[in-house]
Scaffold this motif. Structure first.
Motif, PDB file in Angstrom:
ATOM      1  N   ARG A  14      -5.921  21.380  21.977  1.00 37.14           N
ATOM      2  CA  ARG A  14      -6.353  21.336  21.660  1.00 37.14           C
ATOM      3  C   ARG A  14      -6.933  21.235  20.457  1.00 37.14           C
ATOM      4  NH1 ARG A  14      -6.636  26.850  25.328  1.00 37.14           N
ATOM      5  NH2 ARG A  14      -6.525  25.750  26.917  1.00 37.14           N
ATOM      6  N   GLY A  15      -8.368  20.222  20.210  1.00 40.70           N
ATOM      7  CA  GLY A  15      -8.989  20.505  18.719  1.00 40.70           C
ATOM      8  C   GLY A  15      -9.762  19.458  19.209  1.00 40.70           C
ATOM      9  N   THR A  16     -10.124  18.750  17.792  1.00 40.04           N
ATOM     10  CA  THR A  16     -11.102  17.470  17.645  1.00 40.04           C
ATOM     11  C   THR A  16     -11.005  16.145  18.411  1.00 40.04           C
ATOM     12  OG1 THR A  16     -10.424  16.876  15.169  1.00 40.04           O
ATOM     13  CG2 THR A  16     -12.165  18.765  15.883  1.00 40.04           C
ATOM     14  N   GLU A  17      -9.363  16.198  18.588  1.00 41.14           N
ATOM     15  CA  GLU A  17      -8.535  14.747  18.833  1.00 41.14           C
ATOM     16  C   GLU A  17      -8.789  15.128  20.227  1.00 41.14           C
ATOM     17  OE1 GLU A  17      -8.885  12.559  16.925  1.00 41.14           O
ATOM     18  OE2 GLU A  17      -9.666  13.211  15.357  1.00 41.14           O
ATOM     19  N   PRO A  18      -8.843  14.105  20.334  1.00 38.38           N
ATOM     20  CA  PRO A  18      -8.698  14.130  23.236  1.00 38.38           C
ATOM     21  C   PRO A  18      -7.340  13.988  23.002  1.00 38.38           C
ATOM     22  CG  PRO A  18     -10.535  12.131  21.812  1.00 38.38           C
ATOM     23  CD  PRO A  18      -9.392  12.803  20.942  1.00 38.38           C
ATOM     24  N   VAL A  19      -6.925  14.396  23.654  1.00 40.09           N
ATOM     25  CA  VAL A  19      -5.504  14.746  24.081  1.00 40.09           C
ATOM     26  C   VAL A  19      -5.902  14.577  25.653  1.00 40.09           C
ATOM     27  CG1 VAL A  19      -3.485  16.376  25.073  1.00 40.09           C
ATOM     28  CG2 VAL A  19      -4.828  16.570  22.946  1.00 40.09           C
ATOM     29  N   GLU A  20      -4.512  13.781  26.387  1.00 38.57           N
ATOM     30  CA  GLU A  20      -4.450  13.068  27.551  1.00 38.57           C
ATOM     31  C   GLU A  20      -3.804  13.750  28.136  1.00 38.57           C
ATOM     32  OE1 GLU A  20      -4.402   8.908  27.647  1.00 38.57           O
ATOM     33  OE2 GLU A  20      -6.789   8.631  26.814  1.00 38.57           O
ATOM     34  N   GLY A  21      -3.918  13.870  29.731  1.00 37.02           N
ATOM     35  CA  GLY A  21      -2.494  14.172  31.066  1.00 37.02           C
ATOM     36  C   GLY A  21      -3.509  13.841  31.654  1.00 37.02           C
TER      37      GLY A  21
END
Length: 279
Positions: A14-21
């Motif tokens: 979690r934070g400013t960079e996108p995380v994908e799933g």
């Protein structure tokens, strides 16, 4: 609602960079999502033709990232998501439910807010009416055909379906853009990006089906606090539809924001969303 792939990495990232799933919808279709930000969850629903690589919601997600954990996802048939036939509005409701459930689980049980734009706003209302756990709705310019006596499939939907069936994806996209009133200068300004819309032109039929299925009896079942937004620079049909939807819903408020045709600056949208749902 479905299995979650990569959830542990997503929580850690979690934070400013996108995380994908990826989540698995009720019919087994893989639905790809992306998350950015921190705070209580908010799911963003793309309009017709929109997906993560061809859509307008990433800037809004970034604008919300300081207050909310914003989820974007590829609606079925678009981007990295699957497209199990046959299509039905109920399948898209299940897809949204699966993403919302994953967001809720990652947030420790906090029920997400859902933001839908254009036909994505219609899908969001159908999801609430179907009983999907959604805390609040924010709807940007939901398109509304006020004629409840129209046929189950309108001539417009039939035309888009015919062009897609004939393999004429670009023509289907052109007909859709013209039919929904996109100004010519905006269509011309798409340039090479138009090919990305052509690639998912078959899913324009999906949005037409959702629109055809949206009739006035639906509104009584959308029983969550709702903010309906429009742009002061939009055409009278779009602003009128927004006002009509807000008036028809059991618990809704209507706001007009400064902007252009069918669009408002992301910072202004984010401020309106946060003010309505809380930080």
């Amino acid at each position: 609602m479905g299995d979650v792939d990569g959830e542990e990495a997503a929580v850690a990232g979690r934070g400013t960079e996108p995380v994908e799933g990826v989540v698995t919808s009720a019919d087994g279709t893989a639905i790809a999502w992306q998350r950015i930000g921190s705070g209580r969850p908010l799911v963003l629903v793309e309009p017709a033709g929109g997906y993560r690589d061809f859509g307008s919601l990433l800037p809004l997600a970034r604008a919300l990232a300081g207050d909310r954990t914003a989820y974007r996802y590829d609606r079925r048939g678009r981007g990295l998501s699957g497209n199990t036939p046959p299509y039905a509005v109920e399948r898209e409701i299940e897809d949204l439910a699966a993403v919302a459930d994953a967001a809720r689980t990652a947030a420790g049980g906090a029920v997400p807010v859902v933001y839908g734009t254009s036909s994505g706003a219609l899908l969001a209302m159908h999801a609430v009416a179907a009983g999907v756990a959604i805390d609040r709705l924010v709807l940007f310019e939901p398109p509304l055909d006020p004629d409840d006596d129209r046929p189950a499939e309108t001539p417009f939907t039939a035309e888009i379906r015919r062009l897609v069936a004939e393999g004429r994806r670009s023509a289907a996209a052109d007909a859709f853009l013209a039919g929904v009133g996109v100004p010519e200068e905006l269509v011309e300004g798409m340039g090479p990006a138009k090919a990305q819309l052509d690639a998912v032109a078959d899913t324009l039929v999906h949005d037409c089906v959702i629109s055809d299925a949206t009739r006035s009896p639906l509104f009584a079942d959308v029983r969550v606090p709702t903010l309906v937004l429009d742009s002061e620079g939009s055409s009278e049909d779009l602003t009128g539809w927004a006002a009509s939807v807000a008036a028809a819903l059991p618990d809704a408020v209507h706001r007009s924001l400064s902007g252009g045709w069918h669009g408002v600056a992301e910072a202004d949208l984010a401020a309106a969303v946060v003010a309505f749902v809380g930080g």
